[in-house]
Enzyme design. Structure first.
Site, short mmCIF file in Angstrom:
data_model
loop_
_atom_site.label_atom_id
_atom_site.label_comp_id
_atom_site.label_asym_id
_atom_site.label_seq_id
_atom_site.Cartn_x
_atom_site.Cartn_y
_atom_site.Cartn_z
N CYS A 1 -8.83 -14.66 25.78
CA CYS A 1 -8.04 -15.47 24.82
C CYS A 1 -8.74 -16.81 24.64
O CYS A 1 -8.99 -17.53 25.64
CB CYS A 1 -6.62 -15.70 25.36
N HIS B 1 4.98 -6.35 9.26
CA HIS B 1 4.59 -5.51 10.41
C HIS B 1 3.34 -6.04 11.10
O HIS B 1 2.69 -5.32 11.84
CB HIS B 1 4.37 -4.06 9.94
N CYS C 1 -0.26 -16.58 26.64
CA CYS C 1 0.14 -17.88 26.04
C CYS C 1 0.72 -17.73 24.64
O CYS C 1 1.08 -18.70 23.99
CB CYS C 1 -1.09 -18.81 25.98
N GLN D 1 4.41 -4.20 4.20
CA GLN D 1 4.54 -3.48 5.49
C GLN D 1 3.13 -3.21 6.04
O GLN D 1 2.99 -2.75 7.16
CB GLN D 1 5.26 -2.15 5.29
N1 APR Z 1 -0.51 5.19 -5.18
C1 APR Z 1 0.81 4.91 -5.00
N2 APR Z 1 1.54 5.44 -4.00
C2 APR Z 1 0.91 6.26 -3.13
C3 APR Z 1 -0.45 6.60 -3.26
C4 APR Z 1 -1.18 6.01 -4.33
N3 APR Z 1 -2.47 6.27 -4.53
N4 APR Z 1 -0.76 7.46 -2.25
C5 APR Z 1 0.36 7.64 -1.54
N5 APR Z 1 1.37 6.94 -2.07
C6 APR Z 1 2.76 6.85 -1.63
C7 APR Z 1 3.29 8.10 -0.96
O1 APR Z 1 3.82 8.99 -1.93
C8 APR Z 1 4.37 7.51 -0.03
O2 APR Z 1 5.61 7.43 -0.72
O3 APR Z 1 2.81 5.84 -0.64
C9 APR Z 1 3.88 6.11 0.28
C10 APR Z 1 3.33 5.96 1.68
O4 APR Z 1 4.39 6.19 2.57
P1 APR Z 1 4.11 6.04 4.15
O5 APR Z 1 2.85 6.77 4.48
O6 APR Z 1 5.38 6.39 4.85
O7 APR Z 1 3.79 4.49 4.34
P2 APR Z 1 4.83 3.29 4.39
O8 APR Z 1 6.02 3.57 3.52
O9 APR Z 1 4.07 2.07 4.12
O10 APR Z 1 5.27 3.33 5.93
C11 APR Z 1 6.12 2.29 6.37
O11 APR Z 1 5.91 3.07 8.65
O12 APR Z 1 4.65 3.88 10.37
C12 APR Z 1 5.23 2.75 9.86
O13 APR Z 1 4.43 0.59 10.26
C13 APR Z 1 4.17 1.73 9.51
O14 APR Z 1 4.24 0.10 7.74
C14 APR Z 1 4.37 1.47 8.02
C15 APR Z 1 5.80 1.94 7.80
#
Ligand code: APR
Length: 246
Positions: free
Chosen positions: A136, A109, A120, A91
């Site tokens: 572009c 994403h 284009c 993601q």
């Molecule tokens: N190691 C492992 N996990 C971690 C660490 C770490 N050091 N630090 C944080 N996390 C975990 C958090 O506990 C959380 O569960 O990573 C996760 C991050 O969650 P989000 O911030 O919601 O990110 P993500 O799940 O990738 O979001 C999905 O949401 O906003 C959109 O497009 C954006 O791709 C993103 C999507």
């Protein structure tokens, strides 16, 4: 053995890129995604949206892959050498998996180091700031370039490949994702529907944690290398019934 891995912002957190929803520090705790990560926001305030992604792009260029990215890249090669296969869907819009040595990374994403031309539709590498003065290289149009990232309300990429490959995996693993955003958050339910064992590797239980058969909690830079080692040791020690390994 075919292992399907989905990664989220948590795998890049220890590279200094932060996450989206960690309390207090997450990107969306500091910025309003509806004002910076939607097609409407780009239409109404292009300079503000470009500046937000320019800032994230410069951060990314200063970041390095961490032991979790590196372990996953080595794991993919080791699995391949054993006649197996790693499908890596992320993601994340960073290129840290690639820089760690992973190939065939599916960025559902999009990618921060690519730009897309609204005139284009060409997609090209982008390591510089984008603005309404950007041209572009394919069609020469000025001011038609946007970040090649999937905004809220837009359709994620590679869902056809996910639909084809996830049901046939021997194991589904989610690493560093909160399970808050669909369709990625629904992959674990799809895996379960097809009898694929599931494993969550995260700092803490994700929103959909109850759907996982196994879980490993802790920082990705500790947990991912340990998990990769365990899987390879299990594979090398015997020829397990592939559908029961997790
Ligand atoms: N190691 C492992 N996990 C971690 C660490 C770490 N050091 N630090 C944080 N996390 C975990 C958090 O506990 C959380 O569960 O990573 C996760 C991050 O969650 P989000 O911030 O919601 O990110 P993500 O799940 O990738 O979001 C999905 O949401 O906003 C959109 O497009 C954006 O791709 C993103 C999507």
């Amino acid at each position: 053995m075919h292992i399907f891995v989905l990664t989220g912002a948590g795998i890049s957190a220890e590279s200094g890129l932060g996450t989206f929803r960690d309390a207090g520090t997450g990107l969306w705790a500091r910025f309003d995604p509806m004002k910076l990560a939607t097609p409407e926001a780009f239409q109404q305030r292009p300079a503000e949206v470009q500046a937000f992604y320019n800032w994230r792009r410069q951060n990314l260029l200063a970041a390095l892959p961490n032991p979790a990215h590196l372990a996953l890249a080595r794991f993919g090669d080791a699995l391949h050498r054993r006649g197996g296969r790693l499908t890596l869907v992320t993601q994340n819009i960073d290129d840290l998996h690639q820089r760690a040595g992973s190939s065939d990374v599916l960025h559902m994403h999009g990618e921060l180091l690519k730009a897309r031309c609204l005139a284009c539709h060409a997609i090209a590498t982008c390591r510089e700031d984008l603005s309404q003065h950007s041209r572009c290289a394919a069609c020469g149009r000025v001011g038609a370039l946007r970040p090649h990232v999937v905004w809220f309300g837009e359709t994620p990429l590679f869902l056809d490949l996910v639909a084809e490959w996830l049901p046939t995996a021997d194991l589904f693993v989610a690493i560093g994702t909160s399970g808050a955003v669909y369709p990625a958050a629904g992959f674990v339910a799809t895996a379960r529907r097809h009898g694929v064992p599931t494993c969550e590797i995260n700092l803490e239980p994700a929103d959909n944690a109850s759907l996982f058969d196994q879980a490993l909690y802790g920082p990705a830079s500790d947990c991912v290398p340990a998990w990769c080692e365990k899987i390879l040791a299990t594979l090398d020690a015997s020829r397990p019934d592939q559908r029961n390994l997790s």
